[in-house]
Design a protein around this motif. Sequence first.
Motif, short mmCIF file in Angstrom:
data_model
loop_
_atom_site.label_atom_id
_atom_site.label_comp_id
_atom_site.label_asym_id
_atom_site.label_seq_id
_atom_site.Cartn_x
_atom_site.Cartn_y
_atom_site.Cartn_z
N ALA A 134 -3.56 4.95 3.82
CA ALA A 134 -2.78 5.97 4.59
C ALA A 134 -2.25 4.92 5.84
O ALA A 134 -1.21 5.33 6.48
N TYR A 135 -3.23 4.26 6.48
CA TYR A 135 -2.81 3.48 7.73
C TYR A 135 -1.63 2.50 7.19
O TYR A 135 -0.76 2.14 8.08
N ALA A 136 -1.99 1.87 6.25
CA ALA A 136 -0.96 0.81 5.50
C ALA A 136 0.50 1.41 5.36
O ALA A 136 1.32 0.70 5.03
N ALA A 137 0.51 2.80 4.78
CA ALA A 137 1.60 3.46 4.54
C ALA A 137 2.91 3.09 5.27
O ALA A 137 4.06 3.11 4.84
N ARG A 138 2.73 2.63 6.68
CA ARG A 138 3.85 2.30 7.59
C ARG A 138 4.40 1.00 7.08
O ARG A 138 5.38 0.99 7.63
N MET A 139 3.67 0.45 6.11
CA MET A 139 4.54 -0.89 5.94
C MET A 139 5.63 -0.71 4.86
O MET A 139 6.58 -1.58 4.47
N LEU A 164 -2.05 10.44 -5.50
CA LEU A 164 -2.31 10.93 -3.94
C LEU A 164 -0.81 10.54 -3.17
O LEU A 164 -0.65 9.30 -2.94
N LEU A 165 0.12 11.27 -2.82
CA LEU A 165 1.36 10.66 -2.25
C LEU A 165 1.31 11.00 -0.87
O LEU A 165 1.19 12.18 -0.39
N ILE A 166 1.45 9.74 -0.10
CA ILE A 166 1.52 9.82 1.25
C ILE A 166 2.78 9.40 2.17
O ILE A 166 3.30 8.35 1.60
N PHE A 217 0.29 13.81 3.88
CA PHE A 217 0.36 14.12 2.39
C PHE A 217 1.66 14.45 2.32
O PHE A 217 2.42 15.27 3.17
N PHE A 218 2.41 14.12 0.93
CA PHE A 218 3.58 14.93 0.70
C PHE A 218 3.55 16.37 0.74
O PHE A 218 2.30 17.09 0.14
N GLY A 219 4.70 17.14 1.08
CA GLY A 219 4.58 18.68 0.99
C GLY A 219 5.26 19.10 0.07
O GLY A 219 5.65 18.21 -1.06
N LYS A 220 4.99 20.44 -0.15
CA LYS A 220 5.74 21.00 -1.46
C LYS A 220 7.15 20.76 -1.66
O LYS A 220 7.40 20.50 -2.79
N HIS A 280 -1.54 18.66 9.14
CA HIS A 280 -0.51 17.44 9.35
C HIS A 280 0.49 17.97 10.30
O HIS A 280 0.66 17.20 11.37
N LYS A 281 1.25 18.95 9.82
CA LYS A 281 2.39 19.45 10.67
C LYS A 281 2.00 19.72 11.96
O LYS A 281 2.65 19.50 13.07
#
Length: 453
Positions: A76-81, A101-103, A109-112, A310-311
Amino acid sequence: MEHSDRLLLRSSSSEDTTPEMGIRIGQALAVDYKTVVVGMDLVKSSPMMKAALISGLVSAGANVIDLDIVSEPVAAYAARMGDCCVYVTEFRQYDLVSGFLLINRDGSFFGKDQIRRLELLDQQGVELPDYKSIGNIKPYYNATRHYNDNLYNMSKDIPGGSMVLNCNCGTATDSAPQVLNAIGTDIISINAQKDRNFITSSLSVKEADIRHMKALVEANPGSVGISMNRIGTLMRVFDENGDPLTDEQVLALLILYTKPEKIAVTMDVSWLISDIFKGKVNIPINTPHPMPDAEKMKLIVTAPSSWGIHKAQVDNGAELGFYDGGFVFKGGSYSPDAIHAAVVLSQFSSTNNIRDVLDQFPEYFTENRTYKLSCSQTDFSRMMDQNVTEVSPAVEYDKGCWRVDMPEGGFFLKLDPEQEDSVSVTAESTDKLYLVGLLEIIDTLMDKCVSGQ
């Protein structure tokens, strides 16, 4: 087993994900996300499912940054790449096939709506480019080091105490022992090597599941204990006597120590948390963190869901979030992070005794009830909105959930999405007599609302 037309992100007891599903998910993602970060856990099926996902992504023209085996907080921290991240994992049940798991780029996390978008793209079909336009795969081996450095830099000025740490031979072994050791924690680390075939111990509080950790903590006087799940998101904490804490007791300790200005929690959280945060329960502890400005302090409550938390954290800049036993910290990502929580608790225990602090918590009495509706949930909600403010003006509502604060406690109501004729209520107070009166108030309120008129 034959799949339905919908995308299947996770396995269940009745249906497994398949490599074909991974290809479809990858191709659908590639339409909107041109660079995708991919990591995986240690489950036996994860390499197969990751390869399928990457095949789908690359075949549809997306570039992939491959982290290989990492913990979920690291992914999750690396997702910014990239534009988003996919973590290939299955931690809920040992014998399930890994899912996806979609981030988002910020670690949430991905929303609906995002999931529905992928399903629509999959149903319409994704037009694949020719071989000249397929994506590239770039291995990246420093994600864990960057996560560890960030966590250490956030924590380095405060030394740790004594701790027995069980990483359950999972991916957290690359971060938790290292960062704890770097801040000066006197650490006894067990199961601290990655082992794909290791069957993790449960994080439950059953005697059979806590016996080993309890014995280790008791054998090391002054130490606390932490046992993590294999992907570093959840944990069980043990006090200096080797007794397990509830997740909400841990959250209360984190609030007392870090003094956050804003926190985001689900509506069904214990009133212990709101009382601690608002200062109604005043327990002096040693902490280097300053008390925030009372006028700026804010407790944000949402319907029980990861996306809601998250929101709420993003919209309000909350330093701490909590849902389903996971702790989310500002400054890393919006993934539950037991590694970060372990570091904070180590610092807490260096100058405070967890057991002594817990002994000062008031006892909360709880009653659960279920009421049957003779109307639609929409009509019930309308009647609730009309009548609940007569009970208390301190009412929070979100997506079929109500949290009602009272002078000496409160209650939480939730409509059941699967049983449309049912509403569940949880009442809580530190005073048994007050709880009895509170239940009478709830009964009266329900009499007005369950018929919808």
